[in-house]
Design a protein around this motif. Structure first.
Motif, short mmCIF file in Angstrom:
data_model
loop_
_atom_site.label_atom_id
_atom_site.label_comp_id
_atom_site.label_asym_id
_atom_site.label_seq_id
_atom_site.Cartn_x
_atom_site.Cartn_y
_atom_site.Cartn_z
N VAL A 149 47.83 65.68 67.73
CA VAL A 149 48.60 64.72 66.93
C VAL A 149 48.07 64.76 65.50
CG1 VAL A 149 49.31 62.31 66.75
CG2 VAL A 149 48.84 63.30 69.00
N GLU A 150 48.74 65.53 64.66
CA GLU A 150 48.28 65.68 63.28
C GLU A 150 49.00 64.66 62.40
OE1 GLU A 150 46.63 69.72 61.18
OE2 GLU A 150 48.64 69.72 62.01
N VAL A 151 48.23 63.72 61.86
CA VAL A 151 48.83 62.62 61.10
C VAL A 151 48.43 62.70 59.63
CG1 VAL A 151 48.91 61.05 63.09
CG2 VAL A 151 46.87 61.09 61.63
N ALA A 152 49.12 61.91 58.82
CA ALA A 152 48.76 61.83 57.39
C ALA A 152 47.40 61.14 57.27
CB ALA A 152 49.82 61.05 56.63
N GLU A 153 46.73 61.42 56.16
CA GLU A 153 45.39 60.85 55.94
C GLU A 153 45.41 59.31 56.02
OE1 GLU A 153 42.67 63.19 55.05
OE2 GLU A 153 41.54 61.42 55.70
N ASP A 154 46.41 58.70 55.42
CA ASP A 154 46.42 57.22 55.44
C ASP A 154 46.70 56.66 56.83
OD1 ASP A 154 49.00 58.13 55.30
OD2 ASP A 154 49.73 56.53 53.98
N THR A 155 47.45 57.42 57.64
CA THR A 155 47.68 57.00 59.03
C THR A 155 46.35 57.03 59.78
OG1 THR A 155 49.88 57.97 58.97
CG2 THR A 155 48.97 57.51 61.15
N ALA A 156 45.59 58.11 59.58
CA ALA A 156 44.30 58.22 60.26
C ALA A 156 43.39 57.06 59.87
CB ALA A 156 43.65 59.56 59.92
N VAL A 157 43.36 56.74 58.58
CA VAL A 157 42.52 55.65 58.09
C VAL A 157 42.92 54.35 58.77
CG1 VAL A 157 41.95 54.25 56.05
CG2 VAL A 157 41.99 56.74 55.88
N PHE A 158 44.24 54.09 58.83
CA PHE A 158 44.72 52.86 59.45
C PHE A 158 44.37 52.81 60.94
CE2 PHE A 158 47.88 50.34 61.72
CZ PHE A 158 47.81 49.14 61.03
N LEU A 159 44.52 53.94 61.63
CA LEU A 159 44.23 53.97 63.06
C LEU A 159 42.75 53.71 63.31
CD1 LEU A 159 46.43 57.02 64.18
CD2 LEU A 159 46.85 54.61 64.69
N PHE A 160 41.88 54.33 62.49
CA PHE A 160 40.44 54.09 62.65
C PHE A 160 40.13 52.60 62.46
CE2 PHE A 160 39.37 58.68 62.28
CZ PHE A 160 38.39 58.74 63.26
N GLN A 161 40.67 52.02 61.39
CA GLN A 161 40.40 50.59 61.12
C GLN A 161 40.87 49.73 62.28
OE1 GLN A 161 42.52 50.05 57.48
NE2 GLN A 161 40.79 50.70 56.18
N SER A 162 42.06 50.03 62.78
CA SER A 162 42.65 49.20 63.84
C SER A 162 41.84 49.31 65.13
CB SER A 162 44.10 49.62 64.11
OG SER A 162 44.82 49.65 62.92
N VAL A 163 41.46 50.54 65.49
CA VAL A 163 40.75 50.75 66.75
C VAL A 163 39.33 50.20 66.67
CG1 VAL A 163 39.81 52.53 68.29
CG2 VAL A 163 42.16 52.71 67.44
N LEU A 164 38.69 50.36 65.51
CA LEU A 164 37.32 49.85 65.38
C LEU A 164 37.30 48.32 65.45
CD1 LEU A 164 35.98 52.32 62.69
CD2 LEU A 164 35.10 52.07 65.02
N SER A 165 38.36 47.68 64.92
CA SER A 165 38.36 46.21 64.97
C SER A 165 38.86 45.69 66.32
CB SER A 165 39.17 45.62 63.81
OG SER A 165 40.51 46.06 63.92
N ASN A 166 39.61 46.51 67.04
CA ASN A 166 40.06 46.10 68.37
C ASN A 166 40.11 47.30 69.33
OD1 ASN A 166 41.20 45.07 70.65
ND2 ASN A 166 43.23 44.67 69.75
N PRO A 167 39.00 47.57 69.99
CA PRO A 167 38.93 48.74 70.88
C PRO A 167 39.94 48.71 72.02
CG PRO A 167 36.73 47.87 70.45
CD PRO A 167 37.70 46.87 69.92
N GLU A 168 40.45 47.54 72.35
CA GLU A 168 41.40 47.44 73.46
C GLU A 168 42.83 47.79 73.04
OE1 GLU A 168 40.68 46.89 76.65
OE2 GLU A 168 38.57 46.89 76.01
N LEU A 169 43.01 47.98 71.77
CA LEU A 169 44.36 48.22 71.24
C LEU A 169 45.07 49.37 71.95
CD1 LEU A 169 45.81 46.87 68.85
CD2 LEU A 169 45.07 48.79 67.44
N GLU A 170 46.30 49.11 72.34
CA GLU A 170 47.04 50.16 73.04
C GLU A 170 47.84 51.00 72.04
OE1 GLU A 170 49.04 49.53 77.07
OE2 GLU A 170 50.73 49.85 75.71
N ILE A 171 47.65 52.30 72.15
CA ILE A 171 48.34 53.23 71.26
C ILE A 171 49.25 54.12 72.09
CG2 ILE A 171 47.98 55.23 69.73
CD1 ILE A 171 45.42 53.95 68.79
N THR A 172 50.40 54.43 71.54
CA THR A 172 51.31 55.34 72.24
C THR A 172 51.62 56.54 71.36
OG1 THR A 172 52.34 53.65 73.60
CG2 THR A 172 53.65 55.61 73.20
N VAL A 173 51.49 57.71 71.95
CA VAL A 173 51.91 58.94 71.28
C VAL A 173 53.23 59.34 71.92
CG1 VAL A 173 51.37 61.38 70.92
CG2 VAL A 173 49.55 59.66 70.77
N ASP A 174 54.28 59.32 71.14
CA ASP A 174 55.62 59.67 71.63
C ASP A 174 55.91 61.12 71.21
OD1 ASP A 174 58.36 60.10 71.91
OD2 ASP A 174 58.85 57.98 71.56
#
Lengths: 467, 201
Positions: free
Chosen positions: B113-138
């Motif tokens: 899943v190759e994402v834009a740099e800002d998407t990666a930054v957002f995902l890291f921030q979100s997951v680090l603040s909430n490890p239980e966060l559910e993510i879906t790759v469609d």
């Protein structure tokens, strides 16, 4: 509009074209090189699906990654390595593939034997389950590394399905300063590109400094294309290429050779072709390269010092540099020449050919390795070893205190018994300075054979002229 | 290969750039002749450290690896993909993924899943603040989604790789349908090209 060299080769190998731009195409493969590590699961896959090897005559196997470089007349001690080599022998026998096993006079590192046998020729498509397959591009062939699923695909169909790559020109213009080698050129290029700069591209190395290189030097440059992330690297064939090929065991002979040369001469990027990306390097300013970090892009020159991560503007690179210095146990500001090493390794598919050994031998002749330094020379192939022994290079190395070994990948990736211990620091002529690459906890600095040889003599990084 | 349409689950944040395949699976593991059992060797040189993210309790059970820039660089070893898949990862998200690794992963059902740099930054921030966060790759829509945050972002995946994942294609079978084209091509090859002279068909 004209075509680049890689586009010409790609185009001449399309079996089934893409339906629309950007789709995969089926590409015919002229030569498939296999070795023990990335092939067993592919052969198992063929067996599971009752498929055959489509073109055993366009497939060649050698044992290189695992083989010990001492006591090769005895049984291999490591039972897992032994089983993997036995598996390759069995697979080659069952599927009718020519195999150069350990002890064979033609055995060696897969990327050394292809060229020396004349199996690597201009205009060909060549693949191997090894990322350093880019080496073969030195002959103006399109050569790239593939994974095991693709190895199985090539065995079964003699084709691959891939997307047409983008093109990049790396122009190295000018005359190299005295004592600068192909390794220094490619380290300078990777230092500029970074490890991911070439992703999706095939690099064509061009310019007067590249044309002036011998075939051995060109092989060294193309070898490390993958360290810049490129899918392949290549150099247009010329008289140097044709002269190297003539008379090799698998090169065309007589009239066929003349016909081939006539075709090979056309393998040039057209004047009006354009590349997706171009970078230019001034050859006159290249200095001997030494890596300080844990990827080949973390590189400086022999007269340089360890950089300060705080001075790196890119956040990712800064963090990577901090981690690398911690792993390498190095401090910012330390002069490269003040760094002491424990081990010197001269070998690998990057720098284990006869010219590399001649160069290293010329540096160490009349000297002796520094106290407590372990120094080994591992020829790239049994043919290189035989040639070196004919020239007396082995005696120069052993008189200087180097170990003279049998052919194989050896300490480049430490799959055989030649490994670094935790904390051990190595000046290595190989291609990767990744964490643990040469052995768990080992610290690798990539250099040319000239720098490696001089470093062995004085015990810290040094240039030949100063020993 | 089984088809992959969606990957849903927790993500494990590996905050390092340029993670090479020697790190993913060290070479001592490459002597094996099987295709299974590599999960035990995944990141084995880092796993001794109890603080390493793979050992942190809050990220246990994650099936998506969220990695730093330029993931999977270096060696062509498909063993790296097998190790990740065997460990339980079904997708790898990064702002840059190395070519050979990317190619290998779609052939073993691991979604790159190759994402834009800002998407990666957002995902890291979100997951680090909430490890239980559910993510879906469609895979079909080529979107990374965080349903709880109403977030979605595109990722790049070429069409052939997407099709291979969605249909679980056997590439070799598909190519062999063009057997006649291959045979015709073989007839047109110049005579000077090398053969090893054995096992000629």
């Amino acid at each position: 509009m004209g075509l680049t060299l890689s586009e010409k080769i790609w185009k001449s190998h399309v079996v089934v074209p893409a339906e629309k731009p950007g789709d995969n195409e089926i590409i015919f493969i002229d030569m498939h090189l296999i070795h023990e590590v990335t092939s067993p699961q592919a052969f198992a896959g063929l067996r599971n699906t009752s498929r055959k090897v489509h073109r055993p005559d366009l497939t060649i196997a050698t044992a290189d990654h695992n083989v010990p470089t001492t006591d090769t007349d005895k049984e291999i001690k490591d039972p897992i390595a032994r089983l993997q080599l036995e598996t390759l022998a069995k697979n080659c026998e069952e599927f009718g593939i020519r195999y150069f096993p350990m002890r064979d006079k033609n055995q060696g590192i897969v990327h050394v034997i292809g060229p020396e046998q004349g199996l690597t020729q201009p205009g060909m498509t060549i693949v191997c389950g090894d990322s350093h397959t880019s080496t073969h591009g030195a002959f103006g062939s399109l050569a790239f590394g593939i994974g095991t699923s693709e190895v199985e695909h090539v065995l079964a169909t003699q084709t691959i399905t891939q997307k047409r790559p983008k093109t990049m020109a790396v122009e190295v213009e000018g005359t190299l300063p005295e004592g600068i080698t192909a390794k220094d050129i490619v380290l300078a290029i990777i230092g500029r590109l970074g490890t991911g700069g070439g992703i999706g591209h095939v690099i064509e190395y061009r310019g007067s400094a590249i044309r002036a290189l011998s075939m051995e030097g060109r092989l060294t440059v193309c070898n490390m294309s993958i360290e810049g992330g490129a899918r392949a690297g290549m150099i247009a064939p010329d008289e140097t290429t044709f002269a190297y090929l003539e008379g090799r065991p698998y090169a065309p002979k007589g009239k066929l050779f003349d016909e081939a040369v006539e075709y090979w001469r056309g393998l040039q990027t057209d004047q009006d072709a354009s590349f997706d990306k171009t970078i230019t390097i001034d050859a006159t300013h290249i200095k001997p390269g030494v890596t300080w970090g844990t990827n080949p892009g973390q590189v400086t020159t022999i007269d340089g010092c360890i950089p300060d991560p705080d001075s790196i503007s890119d956040e990712h690179e800064r963090e990577a540099a901090r981690r690398a210095l911690e792993y390498m146990a190095l401090r910012p500001g330390t002069l490269i020449k003040d760094i002491k090493v424990d081990t010197v390794f001269i070998g690998s598919c990057t720098n284990s050919r006869i010219e590399d050994l001649r160069l290293a031998a010329s540096v160490v002749e009349g000297h002796h390795v520094a106290k407590d330094i372990r120094a080994l020379v591992v020829p790239g192939s049994m043919r290189v070893k035989a040639e070196a022994e004919k020239e007396g290079l082995d005696r120069i190395f052993t008189a200087a205190g180097f170990e003279w070994r049998e052919a194989g990948c050896s300490m480049c990736l430490g799959m055989n018994p030649d490994t670094l211990s935790p904390g051990e620091r190595c000046a290595s002529t190989s291609n990767r300075n990744f964490e643990g690459r040469q052995g768990r906890g080992g610290r690798t600095h990539l250099v040319s054979p000239a720098i490696a040889a001089a470093t062995a003599i004085v015990g810290h990084f040094e240039e030949p002229k100063n020993i | 290969m089984k088809p992959v349409v969606f990957v849903t689950g927790k993500a494990l944040p590996l905050e390092r750039s340029d993670v090479d395949t020697d790190q993913i699976i060290p070479s001592e593991w490459l002597k094996r002749v099987e295709r299974t059992g590599f999960g035990a060797g995944l990141f084995s040189e880092w796993r001794d450290n109890p603080d390493f993210v793979l050992n942190q309790p809050q990220f246990q059970g994650a099936n998506i690896l969220l990695a730093g820039r330029n993931f999977g660089t270096g060696s062509s070893r498909e063993h790296a993909v097998w190790a990740l898949a065997d460990y339980g990862f079904q997708a790898v998200i990064s702002s840059k993924i190395a070519d050979i690794f990317k190619n290998n992963s779609t052939r073993s059902g691991l979604v790159p899943v190759e994402v834009a740099e800002d998407t990666a930054v957002f995902l890291f921030q979100s997951v680090l603040s909430n490890p239980e966060l559910e993510i879906t790759v469609d895979v079909e829509k080529r979107l990374v989604e965080i349903p709880n945050l109403g977030y979605e972002a595109p990722f790049s995946l070429d069409e052939a790789a997407q099709k291979r994942l969605l249909l679980g294609l056997d590439d070799i079978g598909a190519t062999l349908e063009f057997e006649q084209d291959i045979a015709a091509f073989e007839k047109s090859r110049p005579e000077w090209l090398p053969t090893t002279g054995v096992g000629k068909v």
